[in-house]
Design a protein around this motif. Structure first.
Motif, PDB file in Angstrom:
ATOM      1  N   HIS A  61       0.840  -1.202   0.000  1.00 23.70           N
ATOM      2  CA  HIS A  61       0.000   0.000   0.000  1.00 23.70           C
ATOM      3  C   HIS A  61       0.873   1.250   0.000  1.00 23.70           C
ATOM      4  CE1 HIS A  61      -3.244   2.749   0.775  1.00 23.70           C
ATOM      5  NE2 HIS A  61      -2.726   3.110   1.935  1.00 23.70           N
ATOM      6  N   GLY A  62       1.920   1.244   0.804  1.00 27.17           N
ATOM      7  CA  GLY A  62       2.876   2.352   0.845  1.00 27.17           C
ATOM      8  C   GLY A  62       4.279   1.801   0.765  1.00 27.17           C
ATOM      9  N   ILE A  63       5.233   2.649   0.373  1.00 33.64           N
ATOM     10  CA  ILE A  63       6.602   2.158   0.168  1.00 33.64           C
ATOM     11  C   ILE A  63       7.575   2.688   1.225  1.00 33.64           C
ATOM     12  CG2 ILE A  63       6.243   1.810  -2.304  1.00 33.64           C
ATOM     13  CD1 ILE A  63       7.843   4.407  -2.782  1.00 33.64           C
ATOM     14  N   ASP A  64       7.054   3.185   2.358  1.00 34.55           N
ATOM     15  CA  ASP A  64       7.948   3.644   3.427  1.00 34.55           C
ATOM     16  C   ASP A  64       8.725   2.501   4.053  1.00 34.55           C
ATOM     17  OD1 ASP A  64       6.960   6.124   2.938  1.00 34.55           O
ATOM     18  OD2 ASP A  64       6.010   6.407   4.907  1.00 34.55           O
ATOM     19  N   THR A  65       8.108   1.349   4.122  1.00 33.96           N
ATOM     20  CA  THR A  65       8.731   0.161   4.689  1.00 33.96           C
ATOM     21  C   THR A  65       8.514  -0.999   3.736  1.00 33.96           C
ATOM     22  OG1 THR A  65       6.717  -0.397   5.924  1.00 33.96           O
ATOM     23  CG2 THR A  65       8.386   0.934   7.063  1.00 33.96           C
ATOM     24  N   PRO A  66       9.338  -2.041   3.849  1.00 35.70           N
ATOM     25  CA  PRO A  66      10.446  -2.220   4.789  1.00 35.70           C
ATOM     26  C   PRO A  66      11.675  -1.407   4.383  1.00 35.70           C
ATOM     27  CG  PRO A  66      10.358  -4.069   3.292  1.00 35.70           C
ATOM     28  CD  PRO A  66       9.159  -3.216   2.963  1.00 35.70           C
TER      29      PRO A  66
ATOM     30  N   ALA B 161       6.753   7.605  -1.388  1.00 41.18           N
ATOM     31  CA  ALA B 161       7.225   7.512  -0.006  1.00 41.18           C
ATOM     32  C   ALA B 161       6.872   8.809   0.703  1.00 41.18           C
ATOM     33  CB  ALA B 161       8.733   7.288   0.024  1.00 41.18           C
ATOM     34  N   SER B 162       6.611   8.735   2.000  1.00 42.34           N
ATOM     35  CA  SER B 162       6.378   9.956   2.750  1.00 42.34           C
ATOM     36  C   SER B 162       7.671  10.759   2.779  1.00 42.34           C
ATOM     37  CB  SER B 162       5.924   9.635   4.172  1.00 42.34           C
ATOM     38  OG  SER B 162       6.997   9.077   4.923  1.00 42.34           O
ATOM     39  N   PRO B 163       7.588  12.086   2.787  1.00 38.80           N
ATOM     40  CA  PRO B 163       8.814  12.898   2.831  1.00 38.80           C
ATOM     41  C   PRO B 163       9.698  12.540   4.017  1.00 38.80           C
ATOM     42  CG  PRO B 163       6.925  14.258   2.292  1.00 38.80           C
ATOM     43  CD  PRO B 163       6.378  12.903   2.650  1.00 38.80           C
ATOM     44  N   GLU B 164       9.090  12.250   5.174  1.00 35.67           N
ATOM     45  CA  GLU B 164       9.869  11.918   6.364  1.00 35.67           C
ATOM     46  C   GLU B 164      10.642  10.617   6.167  1.00 35.67           C
ATOM     47  OE1 GLU B 164       6.553  14.549   7.126  1.00 35.67           O
ATOM     48  OE2 GLU B 164       6.607  12.510   6.313  1.00 35.67           O
ATOM     49  N   ALA B 165       9.970   9.600   5.592  1.00 36.94           N
ATOM     50  CA  ALA B 165      10.634   8.318   5.374  1.00 36.94           C
ATOM     51  C   ALA B 165      11.732   8.431   4.316  1.00 36.94           C
ATOM     52  CB  ALA B 165       9.612   7.255   4.964  1.00 36.94           C
TER      53      ALA B 165
ATOM     54  N   ASN C 124       9.144  18.826  -3.459  1.00 37.94           N
ATOM     55  CA  ASN C 124       9.423  19.942  -2.553  1.00 37.94           C
ATOM     56  C   ASN C 124       9.340  19.524  -1.094  1.00 37.94           C
ATOM     57  OD1 ASN C 124      10.046  22.244  -4.170  1.00 37.94           O
ATOM     58  ND2 ASN C 124       7.904  22.366  -4.798  1.00 37.94           N
ATOM     59  N   ALA C 125       8.402  18.633  -0.772  1.00 33.12           N
ATOM     60  CA  ALA C 125       8.274  18.187   0.615  1.00 33.12           C
ATOM     61  C   ALA C 125       9.499  17.396   1.056  1.00 33.12           C
ATOM     62  CB  ALA C 125       7.005  17.335   0.770  1.00 33.12           C
ATOM     63  N   ILE C 126      10.042  16.559   0.157  1.00 34.09           N
ATOM     64  CA  ILE C 126      11.272  15.836   0.496  1.00 34.09           C
ATOM     65  C   ILE C 126      12.426  16.824   0.639  1.00 34.09           C
ATOM     66  CG2 ILE C 126      12.919  14.072  -0.242  1.00 34.09           C
ATOM     67  CD1 ILE C 126      10.644  12.706  -1.754  1.00 34.09           C
ATOM     68  N   ALA C 127      12.477  17.807  -0.262  1.00 29.54           N
ATOM     69  CA  ALA C 127      13.529  18.826  -0.180  1.00 29.54           C
ATOM     70  C   ALA C 127      13.464  19.562   1.157  1.00 29.54           C
ATOM     71  CB  ALA C 127      13.397  19.808  -1.343  1.00 29.54           C
TER      72      ALA C 127
ATOM     73  N   GLU D  17      12.528  18.363   4.011  1.00 27.64           N
ATOM     74  CA  GLU D  17      13.100  17.477   5.019  1.00 27.64           C
ATOM     75  C   GLU D  17      14.614  17.382   4.886  1.00 27.64           C
ATOM     76  OE1 GLU D  17      11.799  15.723   7.642  1.00 27.64           O
ATOM     77  OE2 GLU D  17      10.003  16.939   7.310  1.00 27.64           O
ATOM     78  N   VAL D  18      15.099  17.330   3.646  1.00 29.41           N
ATOM     79  CA  VAL D  18      16.542  17.255   3.408  1.00 29.41           C
ATOM     80  C   VAL D  18      17.223  18.515   3.947  1.00 29.41           C
ATOM     81  CG1 VAL D  18      18.314  17.279   1.600  1.00 29.41           C
ATOM     82  CG2 VAL D  18      16.390  15.681   1.445  1.00 29.41           C
ATOM     83  N   GLU D  19      16.623  19.661   3.696  1.00 25.46           N
ATOM     84  CA  GLU D  19      17.196  20.918   4.199  1.00 25.46           C
ATOM     85  C   GLU D  19      17.142  20.969   5.723  1.00 25.46           C
ATOM     86  OE1 GLU D  19      14.868  23.830   2.195  1.00 25.46           O
ATOM     87  OE2 GLU D  19      16.116  23.835   0.386  1.00 25.46           O
ATOM     88  N   ARG D  20      16.024  20.542   6.290  1.00 26.96           N
ATOM     89  CA  ARG D  20      15.878  20.591   7.743  1.00 26.96           C
ATOM     90  C   ARG D  20      16.918  19.722   8.438  1.00 26.96           C
ATOM     91  NH1 ARG D  20      13.452  17.777  11.733  1.00 26.96           N
ATOM     92  NH2 ARG D  20      12.672  16.168  10.313  1.00 26.96           N
ATOM     93  N   ARG D  21      17.237  18.572   7.820  1.00 24.67           N
ATOM     94  CA  ARG D  21      18.191  17.644   8.423  1.00 24.67           C
ATOM     95  C   ARG D  21      19.633  17.967   8.041  1.00 24.67           C
ATOM     96  NH1 ARG D  21      15.940  12.122   9.428  1.00 24.67           N
ATOM     97  NH2 ARG D  21      13.668  12.281   9.444  1.00 24.67           N
ATOM     98  N   GLY D  22      19.825  18.887   7.114  1.00 28.11           N
ATOM     99  CA  GLY D  22      21.182  19.233   6.704  1.00 28.11           C
ATOM    100  C   GLY D  22      21.881  18.119   5.942  1.00 28.11           C
TER     101      GLY D  22
END
Length: 511
Positions: free
Chosen positions: A159-164, A214-218, A246-249, A251-256
């Motif tokens: 259903h989603g590709i965040d896991t495994p 995938a969710s931006p966080e995952a 943009n949502a993944i970007a 997260e990438v910026e927030r995490r450095g």
């Protein structure tokens, strides 16, 4: 249960241009680990076949799975499966992967008992139920499984590709994975599936034109776990949905997170959402692969690209303005004559971009596999690697390969010759200081790998395993081509976190 997963050896083009980590196999390993199994992985792209023999003897696996995303690897995998059976007679051997999903029954028959089952469709939701059924002694009812008794229920789709999460820590010789000068290079998946329906491609038929994100966080979490400085984004078409990119970007910026990236996309997607690619260029996007496929409208219509030559040229100009280096793919039609090769060479030399060539190949699972009117000249799996002609050529076959390699060699001298080595001295030096030699080696290996005499000789090799004959199919209802369908089995098992999943693709789009 002790599970050994195997990726076959590298194909012809992988000897030079790229060698990618087997992300799909790592995700299947992750699913098996989540289910409590003991897992090891052997990637024959980067390890000698003797390592597989040693692993089988020391690990004594109860199940061995071979990843077969490429038809050309099927004979090798059948032979290795037989050796595994002889070494561990009670071992359950299964195949899975994109390409073998379309020829499951035929491969089972050809294996003559060396292969117990083929997994059609996605491997992550199938591996745990399969291993449980192997333990209990009855695998015929597992969704997606094909055995000598026939097909089981329809394959499940995540259903989603965040896991495994991919079990990257199981891989050895990770330093051997690269793409071009991005050496070493890991792989990551932001989306899965493709909503387009190009006639030569089987990505859309495999996934039933589904498209999941995938969710931006995952996605960012997976990126953060990668140790390599370079990352290949494996999506069939990157950033179809600009809000997702943009949502993944964000997260990438927030995490450095600081990486260099290589991705694949379409010209019309780049032109439609240039701001997303500009943002990712600031984040480290250095290379982009564009499947132009043809330089004229006739060729684009033939492959149902649904794009114009003008759009392709404007996309190249846009990427140049962003400072992104582009690799173009063009499909070589076996019907080409000397004049057509000459015209294509002139085009390739007139643009600053890297140009790759792949030979038009009707693959099982593609629409042209069922509609191609020209008779196949070979059914040797090993020749279905987009570097050999498998349908009649207008030129004599030897002459066709001479023109093909001549065209490739012109581009090689343009991009991978001595001048490039001097121009890339800083990159070469940096890689060599880190002990990375993949990029350096590729600069000098072209003539060893691409040779018309070698390609012609490949047609004369004894053939033990052949593709099944293509069957004509009325593709008016394209759902007949799908591996995954909306009406497939529902996955109502709970995952390790207790969430219930169903086989309902997140959404589908059409172009």
């Amino acid at each position: 249960m002790r599970l050994l997963l195997v990726h076959p050896s590298a194909l012809m083009y992988s000897e030079i241009f790229l060698r990618l980590e087997p992300l799909g196999l790592e995700r299947v390993a992750g699913a098996a680990l989540e289910a409590g199994h003991e897992v090891r992985v052997v990637d024959l792209q980067v390890l000698p076949v003797a390592r597989l023999r040693d692993e089988v003897r020391s690990f004594r696996p109860e199940a061995v799975g071979f990843s077969l995303n490429y038809l050309a690897n099927i004979p090798e995998a059948i032979d290795l499966a037989g050796k595994v059976k002889r070494e561990v007679p009670g071992c359950f051997v299964f195949f899975g992967g994109h390409s073998v999903s379309f020829v499951a029954e035929e491969v089972l028959e050809q294996s003559a008992g060396a292969v117990d089952a083929v997994v059609r469709g996605e491997g992550e939701p199938a591996v745990a139920p399969l291993l449980e059924a192997v333990r209990d002694g009855d695998v015929d009812g597992v969704p997606g499984i094909v055995t000598a008794a026939g097909r089981g229920p329809a394959p499940l789709m995540l259903h989603g590709i965040d896991t495994p999460l991919p079990a990257r820590d199981l891989m050895r010789n990770r330093r051997r994975y690269f793409i071009g000068e991005l050496d070493p290079c890991a792989s990551v998946e932001f989306t899965r599936g493709c909503p387009w329906d190009c006639s030569f491609c089987s990505a859309w038929t495999f996934y039933g034109r589904s498209y999941r994100k995938a969710s931006p966080e995952a996605a960012a979490e997976d990126l953060a776990r990668i140790r390599e400085p370079n990352v290949f984004i494996v999506d069939d078409v990157a950033f179809i949905r600009p809000e997702h990119g943009n949502a993944i970007a964000d997260e990438v910026e927030r995490r450095g997170i600081r990486k260099q990236y290589y991705l694949e996309t379409r010209s019309d997607v780049l032109l439609r959402h240039p701001e997303v690619f500009e943002r990712w260029a600031r984040l480290g996007l250095r290379y982009m692969f564009l499947g132009m496929e043809a330089i004229d409208a006739e060729g684009l219509d033939l492959y149902r690209k649904r794009i114009s030559p003008d759009e392709n040229i404007r996309a190249l100009e846009a990427a140049r303005r962003m400072g992104i280096q582009v690799a173009i793919n063009l499909i070589v039609d076996p019907a080409w004559d000397e004049e057509r090769f000459r015209v294509v060479r002139e085009f390739a030399l007139s643009v600053p971009e890297i140009v790759h060539f792949t030979v038009m190949t009707p693959y099982p699972g593609t629409e042209i596999w069922h509609t191609e009117s020209r008779r196949l000249t070979t059914r040797d799996y090993r020749l279905f690697d987009i570097q050999h002609a498998v349908v009649p050529t207008t030129l004599p076959l030897e002459r066709f390969y001479e023109e093909l390699v001549r065209t490739q060699a012109v581009i090689n001298r343009k991009h991978l010759g001595l001048r490039t080595a001097f121009g890339a001295a800083r990159v070469l030096g940096r890689n060599l200081l880190r002990g990375q030699t993949n990029f350096a080696r590729m600069l000098w290996k072209f003539n060893q790998v691409y040779n018309p005499r070698r390609q012609l000789a490949d047609h004369a090799r004894p053939v033990r395993h052949e593709l099944p004959l293509p069957q004509r199919l009325d593709v008016g209802d394209r759902r007949l081509l799908y591996v995954h369908t909306r009406g497939g089995a529902k996955d109502t098992r709970k995952d390790a976190c207790g969430d219930t999943r169903k086989d309902t693709p997140a959404h589908r789009t059409a172009d």
